[in-house]
Design an enzyme around this catalytic site. Structure first.
Site, mmCIF file in Angstrom:
data_model
loop_
_atom_site.group_PDB
_atom_site.id
_atom_site.type_symbol
_atom_site.label_atom_id
_atom_site.label_comp_id
_atom_site.label_asym_id
_atom_site.label_seq_id
_atom_site.Cartn_x
_atom_site.Cartn_y
_atom_site.Cartn_z
ATOM 1 N N GLU A 208 -10.497 -8.000 3.774
ATOM 2 C CA GLU A 208 -10.207 -6.646 4.252
ATOM 3 C C GLU A 208 -8.744 -6.387 3.939
ATOM 4 O OE1 GLU A 208 -12.395 -4.551 5.579
ATOM 5 O OE2 GLU A 208 -14.075 -5.946 5.610
ATOM 6 N N CYS A 241 -4.346 0.474 8.523
ATOM 7 C CA CYS A 241 -4.781 0.341 7.129
ATOM 8 C C CYS A 241 -5.543 1.567 6.641
ATOM 9 C CB CYS A 241 -5.628 -0.909 6.972
ATOM 10 S SG CYS A 241 -7.022 -0.924 8.078
HETATM 11 P P1 NAD Z 1 -0.498 -10.766 5.820
HETATM 12 O O1 NAD Z 1 -1.334 -10.950 4.617
HETATM 13 O O2 NAD Z 1 0.969 -11.067 5.704
HETATM 14 O O3 NAD Z 1 -1.027 -11.689 7.024
HETATM 15 C C1 NAD Z 1 -2.376 -11.693 7.474
HETATM 16 C C2 NAD Z 1 -2.709 -13.060 8.065
HETATM 17 O O4 NAD Z 1 -2.628 -14.051 7.036
HETATM 18 C C3 NAD Z 1 -1.779 -13.523 9.180
HETATM 19 O O5 NAD Z 1 -2.530 -14.202 10.164
HETATM 20 C C4 NAD Z 1 -0.853 -14.479 8.467
HETATM 21 O O6 NAD Z 1 -0.320 -15.476 9.304
HETATM 22 C C5 NAD Z 1 -1.766 -15.098 7.442
HETATM 23 N N1 NAD Z 1 -1.055 -15.626 6.286
HETATM 24 C C6 NAD Z 1 0.187 -15.317 5.863
HETATM 25 N N2 NAD Z 1 0.505 -16.039 4.758
HETATM 26 C C7 NAD Z 1 -0.555 -16.803 4.494
HETATM 27 C C8 NAD Z 1 -0.868 -17.754 3.482
HETATM 28 N N3 NAD Z 1 0.015 -18.048 2.529
HETATM 29 N N4 NAD Z 1 -2.079 -18.323 3.497
HETATM 30 C C9 NAD Z 1 -2.970 -18.004 4.456
HETATM 31 N N5 NAD Z 1 -2.742 -17.117 5.431
HETATM 32 C C10 NAD Z 1 -1.561 -16.527 5.463
HETATM 33 O O7 NAD Z 1 -0.767 -9.269 6.280
HETATM 34 P P2 NAD Z 1 -0.059 -8.438 7.429
HETATM 35 O O8 NAD Z 1 1.348 -8.107 7.013
HETATM 36 O O9 NAD Z 1 -0.239 -9.118 8.743
HETATM 37 O O10 NAD Z 1 -0.944 -7.100 7.418
HETATM 38 C C11 NAD Z 1 -0.630 -5.978 6.644
HETATM 39 C C12 NAD Z 1 -1.644 -5.749 5.558
HETATM 40 O O11 NAD Z 1 -2.952 -5.831 6.079
HETATM 41 C C13 NAD Z 1 -1.565 -4.372 4.931
HETATM 42 O O12 NAD Z 1 -1.651 -4.458 3.525
HETATM 43 C C14 NAD Z 1 -2.775 -3.631 5.476
HETATM 44 O O13 NAD Z 1 -3.256 -2.609 4.667
HETATM 45 C C15 NAD Z 1 -3.757 -4.733 5.638
HETATM 46 N N6 NAD Z 1 -4.737 -4.411 6.651
HETATM 47 C C16 NAD Z 1 -6.027 -4.235 6.288
HETATM 48 C C17 NAD Z 1 -6.973 -3.908 7.258
HETATM 49 C C18 NAD Z 1 -8.415 -3.728 6.915
HETATM 50 O O14 NAD Z 1 -9.216 -3.626 7.831
HETATM 51 N N7 NAD Z 1 -8.806 -3.684 5.664
HETATM 52 C C19 NAD Z 1 -6.583 -3.782 8.579
HETATM 53 C C20 NAD Z 1 -5.255 -3.970 8.902
HETATM 54 C C21 NAD Z 1 -4.348 -4.305 7.939
#
Ligand code: NAD
Length: 460
Positions: A208, A241
């Site tokens: 997502e 998002c």
């Molecule tokens: P992110 O990718 O930085 O983090 C998401 C999760 O992944 C966190 O739990 C984080 O700890 C983990 N993570 C970070 N680095 C990692 C790695 N190297 N390996 C595995 N896991 C890791 O995202 P964010 O900044 O928390 O969220 C923002 C993004 O999420 C935006 O692009 C937004 O559009 C998207 N988003 C999508 C939806 C949806 O439903 N499609 C909903 C909300 C947010």
């Protein structure tokens, strides 16, 4: 540590405890009880992490998740029922059905912007489908993460559900473990790493992700349109998002829409939104700086602020901001904004709007405001997006019957309601055939003669 947790859950799954409907129901009921009992504490944690007003926290996180849990409880029996599948003549006599099977131990990685909903709605699907789940909440919403890590083990079967708190390192460790499904919500870059981990197993992955959701304003009552756009954009200070990222407005409506957006912001948050109890905060200083830099860059490039523009990093405050003429090479025009800055892009006509929307990767949703069915049809036919909403922004995802997910760069897979159940299930076929009569002998060698002709007729 993470390895031991996964081992414990694997043993839990192997014991078969998660399979009975009764177990699933009990877990879902316990999840609902947890949300109801600790509503105030949860809202408090969300307020500390993101400044969420309590009614907003209820509507978009706690109540939203309760709605999904209730929907799952009401439909669980139907979803888990075997489905008969028709059998072609060549295989008769026989019968077949598919029965949803749990996948095993699944990993759910959640982001910070809706730190409760985006962790627990996938969990609801995973439990309904009879899986064990390791949950990793976002380290950038530390109060919600810590509270959920305390509460969930008190309510749910600890041999089936575990919360692992931590940041990138912990997430990396988790990706080093073997899971039967990877469910990730977050940024595209990390999503790719999750997909790679899933490919190594191999196991299915749901991604997502994000994107730039356009809102096309073609025609209609501009006051209502402005309120709907402002509501979707400025809830959670734009960190949503499916928030409208930018507005593509027909030239003749642009001045009035700008006026109405200013009016909507004033109506929602008062003359100084910094004083409003109904307006959220930016998650941290890094994201605040990102937004401030993007705004400054656009203003340097000739953009004009139509409303807002003030911000204060110390208080993680960013005023609801509307601007026009952001340069096409600026971060605001190219990247997902993920904050309370709304660029208006003035377009000549619908073709121009569609053309500009198509310059970006397919987003999670595309919005169009119009009363004209022909315009609606052209948007539906002309845009690739995870969803299309007409005369509405973002609220479509509160309908559990609708699949929620992206397409292309905005994601892979679907969830919510029955789609969550299906995402976390294997529709396993069971095919049954009596030993007599042995009709399959039409296909046995040696080939030739009348049996070939009968077989060709059966397979025609
Ligand atoms: P992110 O990718 O930085 O983090 C998401 C999760 O992944 C966190 O739990 C984080 O700890 C983990 N993570 C970070 N680095 C990692 C790695 N190297 N390996 C595995 N896991 C890791 O995202 P964010 O900044 O928390 O969220 C923002 C993004 O999420 C935006 O692009 C937004 O559009 C998207 N988003 C999508 C939806 C949806 O439903 N499609 C909903 C909300 C947010």
């Amino acid at each position: 540590m993470t390895a031991a947790t996964v081992e414990r859950l694997r043993a839990g799954f192997a014991s078969g405890r998660t399979r009975p409907l009764e177990w699933r129901r009990t877990q879902l009921q316990a999840l609902a009880r947890m949300l109801r009992t600790h509503e105030a504490e949860l809202a408090g944690a969300l307020a500390r992490d993101l400044g969420k007003p309590a009614p907003e926290a209820y509507a978009t996180e706690i109540g939203f998740t309760l709605g999904e849990v209730r929907h799952a409880l009401a439909n669980l029996k139907r979803w888990t029922r075997p489905r008969r599948v028709a059998i072609p003549l060549a295989l008769q006599p026989a019968s077949a059905r598919t029965t949803p099977q749990p996948q095993g131990v699944v990993l759910i990685l959640a982001p910070w912007n809706y730190p409760l909903q985006l962790l627990l709605v996938p969990l609801c699907g995973a439990l309904a489908a009879g899986n064990c789940a390791v949950l990793k909440p976002s380290e950038l919403a530390p109060f919600t993460s810590a509270l959920l890590a305390t509460l969930l083990p008190r309510y749910l079967d600890t041999d089936a559900v575990a919360v692992v708190e931590g940041g990138t390192r912990t997430a990396g460790e988790l990706l080093g473990q073997r899971f039967d499904h990877y469910f990730f919500t977050g940024s595209a870059g990390v999503g790719r790493q999750v997909m790679e981990a899933a490919a190594r197993v191999p196991a299915p992955a749901t991604l997502e992700l994000g994107g730039k959701c356009p809102a096309i304003v073609h025609d209609g009552d501009l006051r209502t349109i402005a309120r709907r756009i402002a509501f979707a954009k400025f809830t959670n200070a734009g960190q949503t998002c499916v928030a409208p990222d930018h507005v593509l407005v027909l030239r003749e409506h642009a001045p009035e829409l700008a006026r109405q957006l200013r009016g909507a912001i004033l109506e929602f948050f008062g003359a100084d939104p910094a004083q409003s109890r109904d307006y959220g905060k930016i998650v941290n200083e890094r994201h605040h700086r990102r937004l401030a830099d993007a705004l400054a860059e656009a203003l340097d490039g000739g953009a004009t602020v139509l409303s807002g523009g003030r911000h204060d990093a110390r208080r993680r405050y960013f005023e609801p901001t509307v601007l026009v003429d952001a340069p096409s090479d600026s971060a605001l025009a190219r990247e997902e904004i993920f904050g309370p800055v709304l660029p208006l892009v003035v377009v000549q006509d619908l073709d121009d709007a569609l053309e500009r929307a198509r310059q970006h990767q397919p987003p999670l949703a595309a919005y169009v405001f119009t009363r004209d069915p022909a315009v609606r049809a052209r948007v539906e036919a002309g845009l690739r997006a995870g969803a299309i909403a007409v005369n509405a922004c973002a609220v479509h995802l509160a309908a559990p019957g609708l699949p929620f997910g992206g397409i292309g760069a905005s994601g892979l897979g679907r969830y919510h309601g029955r789609h969550s159940f299906e995402a976390f299930s294997q529709a396993r076929p069971v095919f049954r055939k009596p030993l007599w009569p042995d009709t399959l002998r039409m296909a046995y060698p040696p080939y030739g003669g009348w049996r070939d002709r009968v077989l060709r007729w059966l397979l025609r």
